[in-house]
Design a protein around this motif. Structure first.
Motif, short mmCIF file in Angstrom:
data_model
loop_
_atom_site.label_atom_id
_atom_site.label_comp_id
_atom_site.label_asym_id
_atom_site.label_seq_id
_atom_site.Cartn_x
_atom_site.Cartn_y
_atom_site.Cartn_z
N LEU A 14 6.06 -7.97 0.60
CA LEU A 14 6.92 -7.82 1.78
C LEU A 14 6.14 -8.21 3.03
CD1 LEU A 14 8.85 -4.47 1.17
CD2 LEU A 14 9.72 -6.81 0.95
N ASP A 15 4.92 -7.67 3.17
CA ASP A 15 4.11 -7.95 4.35
C ASP A 15 3.79 -9.44 4.46
OD1 ASP A 15 4.18 -5.24 4.90
OD2 ASP A 15 2.16 -4.86 4.12
N GLY B 265 7.01 -11.29 5.49
CA GLY B 265 7.70 -10.88 6.71
C GLY B 265 9.05 -10.23 6.45
N ARG C 127 11.30 -7.17 5.80
CA ARG C 127 11.16 -5.76 6.16
C ARG C 127 11.89 -4.86 5.16
NH1 ARG C 127 10.45 -4.82 12.22
NH2 ARG C 127 9.82 -6.87 12.95
N GLU C 128 11.40 -3.65 5.04
CA GLU C 128 12.09 -2.69 4.19
C GLU C 128 13.50 -2.47 4.74
OE1 GLU C 128 11.18 1.34 1.73
OE2 GLU C 128 10.23 1.18 3.70
N GLU D 32 15.82 -4.64 4.76
CA GLU D 32 16.41 -5.91 5.18
C GLU D 32 17.25 -6.48 4.04
OE1 GLU D 32 15.06 -10.28 6.94
OE2 GLU D 32 13.55 -8.72 6.66
N ARG E 15 10.30 -0.96 -0.31
CA ARG E 15 8.87 -1.15 -0.52
C ARG E 15 8.41 -0.46 -1.80
NH1 ARG E 15 4.50 -2.68 2.58
NH2 ARG E 15 5.93 -3.13 4.27
#
Length: 126
Positions: A33-34, A37, A39-40, A42, A61
């Motif tokens: 995810l990081d 880009g 996002r949790e 999303e 996540r």
């Protein structure tokens, strides 16, 4: 004018879990995810290469570095462990935001490790 553009793509990740009785979503390794880009919580679109299913859910996540890609709830009926999928997130941009915009494209091996990063899709020979 506002355009819906590809923001991030996890190309050919392998589904590791399918949890029908879990609240619906797609759990994705937090490190992925990081890196992408995304996002949790999303919205993500998932395209299953094994069976042609295309569906929409949201990202949650999973443990960092775990390699987990888990289809949960109804999504567990759309993709099974071992299936390769493409996970995409989109963004709505106005004309000014399009200047210099590039998506984050991540490509994976069979163990859900990033093997390549790109900002554009290579042109194919005609």
């Amino acid at each position: 004018m506002r355009l819906t553009m590809l923001k991030a793509k996890l190309h050919k990740v392998t589904v590791t879990h399918a949890e029908l009785e879990y609240e619906g979503s797609c759990a994705i390794d937090g490190a992925l995810l990081d890196a992408s880009g995304i996002r949790e919580f999303e919205q993500v679109h998932i395209y299953n290469l094994a069976n042609g299913e295309r569906f929409t859910t949201y990202a949650i996540r999973a443990e960092e570095g775990s390699g987990v890609i888990s289809m949960n709830g109804a999504a567990a009926r759309k993709a099974a462990p071992g299936d390769r999928v493409i996970i995409c997130a989109y963004a709505v941009l106005d004309e000014a935001e399009l200047e210099g915009f590039e998506p984050v494209l991540l490509y994976f091996d069979g163990a859900n490790r990033i093997v390549r990063r790109a900002g554009s899709i290579p042109k194919q020979a005609a």
